[in-house]
Design an enzyme around this catalytic site. Structure first.
Site, PDB file in Angstrom:
ATOM      1  CG  ASP A 301     -50.721  32.121  73.250  1.00  0.00           C
ATOM      2  OD1 ASP A 301     -51.372  30.905  73.789  1.00  0.00           O
ATOM      3  OD2 ASP A 301     -50.729  32.823  73.428  1.00  0.00           O
ATOM      4  CB  THR A 303     -53.854  35.814  73.829  1.00  0.00           C
ATOM      5  OG1 THR A 303     -54.878  35.181  74.675  1.00  0.00           O
ATOM      6  CG2 THR A 303     -53.754  37.160  73.847  1.00  0.00           C
ATOM      7  CG  ASP A 540     -49.194  37.657  71.369  1.00  0.00           C
ATOM      8  OD1 ASP A 540     -49.077  36.765  71.981  1.00  0.00           O
ATOM      9  OD2 ASP A 540     -50.085  38.608  70.976  1.00  0.00           O
TER      10      ASP A 540
END
Length: 784
Positions: A301, A303, A540
């Site tokens: 990802d 972010t 996350d």
């Protein structure tokens, strides 16, 4: 009235908590991050191989000399090293498990506080926010758009809306909204007790590597009994007595057992876990080490992986439509009691004061909708989210948002929607009904180590795919800044084909994907796996959970949601993307070195079988005493294997472990066995020599060929690998040169002619083996 029903909005009092703790009504479930100390000791001592070698050791002590029972030290060494290494790994895992455990927010005496999961008591009022993992079971007390993903329990991926009174269960997690619930089932009664125990078990579960080793051991076990019978019968007729026959049979059988292979495998795995633990990397299960080595595609990802979790507010662009956009944004920021990273950046960087609007309704943010919203009485209803979702394609403000996004900035839109829109948000066509008021521009914080980490993966032939829910142009701009190959043409995931085969082809040809939904992430992982790739997934957020579950290797950031940490095999507790190269490197080191070690041990097994069969068929005395083979095995296998198992190794793992090892071990074992028997046979034909001289000639031949096999396995050569081979050779020379050692090991190379013949045979066997491994196509896989 029950204990649970006593809980009010103020939660339990301190006195009630103390009462429940005293009564044992807590969530104190024994942590199972590894086996208990007793289980570790039993598992390393009470083994099939210890029983087998122990039995042979007793037979030698009864019928032979104690020097011939030196191999019995293997039991002590194997058990001691295994126990010590696993206890060290246990301490590391237990310590890291405490650090990585998700805290729980409880309300006590009217105040919200964080406690560990083990400190939750029956009746606690537990606060929930987006991303929180539910640790115990109980009914919902309050719900503000609370949505829970129960896919870990039911397999259904769609979030479930929870109203007051509805049951929430441990093992699920919050995807949107906030609320609270009352702890009704804690400790062993909660579903989490079983889930956590299974998720954090320290075990060697099924894998290609362990399946291959178990196959080797199973075949060897089948061969031991008939070989022992054949050897005993032949030794009884040639050695002259039951005692000598037993000792000869034991010498032939004990070398067939690759007793150190499982030990070295366990040590390599355990040391890998401990090394990664020192880098603040929690390995939740040992097979993850093997998965690390096989990864060839890393999906990450943006972010939290390429960028820091936080963001900074860069600008608020008023679109000039006579709407109170700044006041609405300030009101949204003030009303959000459980802000995500985006809203937190607005709260910290926005200078407009709270206008004091009263919120009358809200819709929490979800990764599926990509917007959140709130109604403020007479001030209207407002939505805040992705610009390309809230703004129509013909809106000029969308073009401005795309221009800003292409520079790497994150651009969100604030818009007003008609009153009543939130009565059925799932039916709201937000693009058609939204009236844009402002663009909110956020600047993301790039991780300092991200560019170097991406270069490492490129050098190691690991393809990186950036999969993000953000705007494709923005994701592509960040990826270009970090130097990711293929970042110049980002793909909007909403245009991806649904067919897995077609999706896989697009995925293989591109590196950056934006506007990816949670279900799409999962589909993309499966499409890459269908193309034959071994996929690792990092994440996350709660929108990463499903993909993490399905990936070959799930990696969670330590600051991520409790849900992601629960399903990931590896947790980066320091949240550093730069740890991943060490993670992958450790996996490759472990798996590559275990294959080297397997080659050594299986070569010994093959030449032991060759010698046993030839001796049994020809009916001659077995050429070695057990102490001879103990010395040779220690210098050509045992000591070198320890160093090779822990050495650096960056070669990417490949499938086909069993056939690849056999293609080396079988010809190498044949070379050792045939050369040894030939040297012994020729020496025994001389009437001027006895068994000790003939055995010394056979020992010299076997040691030289086995030392050359070690040199081949140690490639590619460098100073310490060649030094290791040289030291082992020097140790054998010292044994022959020191009278006391020579007598202890019963090695008397006194017939120079026979020793010269043995040396010549060993050199010829080494040359033939090298030529075969280089020029025979079926075997040439070892050529480096």
């Amino acid at each position: 009235m029950t204990d649970v029903q006593e809980t009010t909005a103020r939660g339990l009092t301190s006195a009630q908590v103390r009462e429940r703790v005293a009564e044992g009504r807590t969530n104190d479930v024994p942590r199972r991050s590894s086996r208990s100390a007793g289980e570790i000791v039993r598992a390393n001592i009470l083994t099939r191989f210890n029983a087998l070698i122990g039995s042979l050791f007793v037979l030698v002590l009864i019928f032979g000399e104690w020097q011939d029972g030196l191999f019995g030290g293997i039991i002590i060494a194997n058990s001691a090293i295994g126990v010590v290494q696993e206890l060290r790994a246990k301490r590391t895992l237990d310590r890291l498990a405490v650090v990585g455990e998700t805290p729980v927010r409880v309300v006590r005496d009217g105040d919200e506080r964080e406690v560990s999961q083990r400190e939750v008591v029956l009746g606690d009022l537990i606060a929930l926010g987006t991303g929180d993992r539910i640790a115990v079971d109980g009914p919902v007390a309050a719900s503000r758009g609370l949505e829970v993903d129960e896919s870990l329990l039911t397999g259904e991926a769609d979030p479930v809306h929870k109203a007051p009174g509805d049951l929430v269960q441990s093992g699920s997690f919050v995807t949107a909204g906030s609320g609270s619930f009352t702890a009704e089932k804690v400790g062993r009664e909660a579903y989490a007790a079983r889930l956590v125990e299974e998720a954090s078990q320290f075990t060697l579960s099924r894998s290609e590597l362990m399946s291959g080793i178990n196959a080797f051991l199973k075949y060897v076990t089948w061969l031991i009994v008939p070989t022992a019978v054949l050897l005993f019968a032949s030794q009884l007729s040639s050695a002259g007595g039951v005692g000598d026959a037993v000792v000869g049979a034991v010498a032939g059988v004990v070398t067939m057992v690759p007793e150190g292979l499982v030990l070295m495998t366990s040590i390599a795995f355990a040391v890998g876990v401990v090394r990664l633990g020192r880098r603040r990397c929690l390995v939740q299960e040992l097979p993850a080490i093997e998965g690390l080595a096989r990864v060839d595609v890393l999906c990450c990802d943006k972010t939290g992986t390429l960028t820091e979790p936080g963001m900074d507010l860069d600008d608020v662009v008023d679109l000039g439509r006579d709407l109170p956009g700044r006041d609405a944004l300030a009101a949204l920021a003030a009303a959000d009691q459980d802000p995500n990273a985006t809203m937190r950046a607005v709260q910290e960087g926005f200078g407009t004061p709270d206008p004091g609007w009263t919120m009358t309704g809200s819709v929490p943010f979800s990764s599926a909708r990509k917007w959140s919203g709130a109604s403020f009485g007479g001030h209207g209803s407002w939505v805040f989210g992705a610009a390309d979702v809230l703004l129509g394609t013909g809106d000029p403000s969308r073009a401005e948002a795309e221009r800003l996004g292409a520079s790497g900035l994150r651009v969100l839109a604030l818009a007003r929607v008609p009153d009543g829109s939130f009565d059925a948000p799932e039916k709201l066509d937000v693009t058609a009904s939204a009236e844009p008021a402002a663009l909110v521009v956020l600047r993301q914080r790039l991780r300092e180590e991200a560019a170097e980490t991406l270069r490492y993966f490129a050098e190691q032939d690991v393809t990186v795919k950036v999969i993000s829910g953000d705007n494709p142009a923005s994701v592509g701009a960040i990826a270009r800044t970090l130097g990711l190959p293929g970042a110049d043409h980002p793909v909007d995931a909403r245009t991806l084909p649904a067919d897995p085969a077609e999706m896989g082809a697009v995925l293989e040809g591109n590196s950056v994907f934006g506007r990816v939904g949670p279900q799409q992430k999962r589909a993309m992982v499966k499409a890459l796996q269908a193309k034959g790739h071994t996929v690792a997934m990092t994440g996350d957020g709660v929108n990463d959970v499903l993909a993490l579950k399905d990936a070959d290797l799930g990696v969670s950031m330590g600051s991520g949601s409790g849900a992601t940490r629960a399903v990931a095999q590896i947790v980066l507790l320091d949240n550093s993307f730069a740890t991943l190269p060490h993670v992958v490197g450790e996996g490759r080191r472990v798996l590559g070195n275990i294959e080297r070690v397997a080659n050594l041990f299986l070569t010994k097994t093959v030449y032991s079988i060759i010698l046993a069969v030839l001796v049994g068929l020809v009916h001659v005395r077995f050429p070695f005493l057990p102490r001879h083979l103990t010395l040779i095995s220690t210098l050509t296998i045992g000591v070198p294997a320890f160093f090779l198992a822990l050495a650096p190794n960056l070669e990417r793992a490949r499938s086909g472990f069993v056939p690849r090892v056999l293609r080396f071990a079988v010809p190498a074992g044949i070379a050792c066995g045939v050369a040894t028997f030939a040297a012994y046979w020729l020496a025994s034909e001389s009437a001027a020599t006895g068994f000790e001289e003939d055995s010394a000639t056979a020992s010299l031949a076997l040691f030289l060929v086995a030392l050359w096999v070690l040199a081949l396995i140690a490639r590619p050569w460098n100073w310490w690998r060649l030094g290791l081979v040289g030291v082992m050779g020097a140790a054998f020379v010292v044994t022959l040169g020191v009278p006391s050692l020579r007598d202890f090991f019963a090695l008397h190379p006194d017939n120079l002619y026979n020793d010269a013949v043995g040396l010549a045979i060993a050199l010829a066997a080494a040359l033939l083996l090298s030529a075969a491994l280089r020029w025979v196509p079926f075997l040439a896989h070892r050529n480096r």
